[in-house]
Design an enzyme around this catalytic site. Structure first.
Site, mmCIF file in Angstrom:
data_model
loop_
_atom_site.group_PDB
_atom_site.id
_atom_site.type_symbol
_atom_site.label_atom_id
_atom_site.label_comp_id
_atom_site.label_asym_id
_atom_site.label_seq_id
_atom_site.Cartn_x
_atom_site.Cartn_y
_atom_site.Cartn_z
ATOM 1 N N SER A 29 0.808 -1.219 0.000
ATOM 2 C CA SER A 29 0.000 0.000 0.000
ATOM 3 C C SER A 29 0.842 1.271 0.000
ATOM 4 O O SER A 29 0.388 2.321 -0.463
ATOM 5 C CB SER A 29 -0.930 0.003 1.213
ATOM 6 O OG SER A 29 -0.191 -0.143 2.422
ATOM 7 N N ASP A 182 -4.552 6.672 10.194
ATOM 8 C CA ASP A 182 -4.313 5.295 10.641
ATOM 9 C C ASP A 182 -2.939 5.119 11.264
ATOM 10 O O ASP A 182 -2.640 4.064 11.842
ATOM 11 C CB ASP A 182 -4.510 4.301 9.486
ATOM 12 C CG ASP A 182 -3.565 4.529 8.313
ATOM 13 O OD1 ASP A 182 -2.619 5.338 8.426
ATOM 14 O OD2 ASP A 182 -3.774 3.896 7.255
ATOM 15 N N HIS A 185 0.147 4.961 7.107
ATOM 16 C CA HIS A 185 0.429 5.444 5.759
ATOM 17 C C HIS A 185 0.734 6.942 5.767
ATOM 18 O O HIS A 185 0.105 7.696 6.521
ATOM 19 C CB HIS A 185 -0.758 5.169 4.834
ATOM 20 C CG HIS A 185 -1.084 3.724 4.719
ATOM 21 N ND1 HIS A 185 -2.014 3.105 5.532
ATOM 22 C CD2 HIS A 185 -0.589 2.751 3.900
ATOM 23 C CE1 HIS A 185 -2.085 1.826 5.217
ATOM 24 N NE2 HIS A 185 -1.228 1.586 4.231
#
Length: 210
Positions: A29, A182, A185
């Site tokens: 990601s 979060d 990231h």
């Protein structure tokens, strides 16, 4: 006169048909640009930075959110199409989050680097620093696999994807401004700083393309 005209024509055609260096970015990601508008993700921002430096390069986003080193190994063969000239490998974060044995992660990364070596492709291996959640032995084994594999295969190494962020003095502000909610990231600004730091290593990778 005819010879000069032929030479000029050859030069013009050669320049016109010159192809950019194709670099595949195999990752998770962090490579895919999770949580951000497409144009603010790692690969598009890095592409823009490289273009600003005058690099003739096509950067391909082979990032899959949630992917592990095992997933990267399963995808590497079809990622390395015939026109790919170099490879960036950014994997391991999801292995760490799941507590995967570093020996297994190392074996998967080894397989990816073997595939690139078989194609004689230059590689930039991007590492991560493990958290201490699984104890000091886990962290030591995880952190060591990136530099050791880079030395074994003679690849370029960027030791820690987040180094430019975790190295800031005010970590509370860094987490607030440079990371998404979060805590995993990077934000758009975080991506921009990461790209500025890793960019010179990518230029070195491009220079290794024969």
């Amino acid at each position: 006169m005819l010879a000069l005209k032929a030479l000029t024509t050859f030069f013009v055609v050669s320049v016109a048909t010159a192809q950019p260096v194709v670099v595949a970015a195999l990752g998770d990601s962090l490579t895919a640009g999770y949580g951000l508008p497409q144009e603010e993700g790692f690969v598009p921002v890095l592409q823009g930075w490289l273009s600003e430096q005058g690099a003739e390069v096509e950067l391909r986003n082979a990032g899959v959110s949630g992917d592990t080193t095992a997933g990267g190994l399963s995808r590497v063969e079809w990622t390395l199409t015939e026109d790919v000239d170099a490879l960036i490998v950014e994997l391991g974060g999801n292995d760490m989050l799941r507590g995967v044995d570093p020996a297994a992660s190392r074996g998967n990364l080894d397989g990816i680097l073997k595939a690139a070596e078989a194609r004689d492709l230059p590689v930039l291996l991007v590492g991560l620093a493990a958290s201490g959640n699984f104890g000091p032995d886990y962290k030591a084994a995880f952190d060591a696999m990136y530099p050791e594999l880079a030395e074994t295969y003679g690849t370029l190494l960027y030791p820690d994807f987040f180094a430019v962020l975790t190295g800031r003095e005010d970590q509370a502000a860094a987490r607030r401004e440079l990371m998404q909610g979060d805590g995993i990231h990077p934000s758009a600004e975080g991506v921009r700083l990461i790209v500025q730091d890793i960019g010179p290593r990518v230029l070195e990778l491009i220079e290794r393309v024969e």
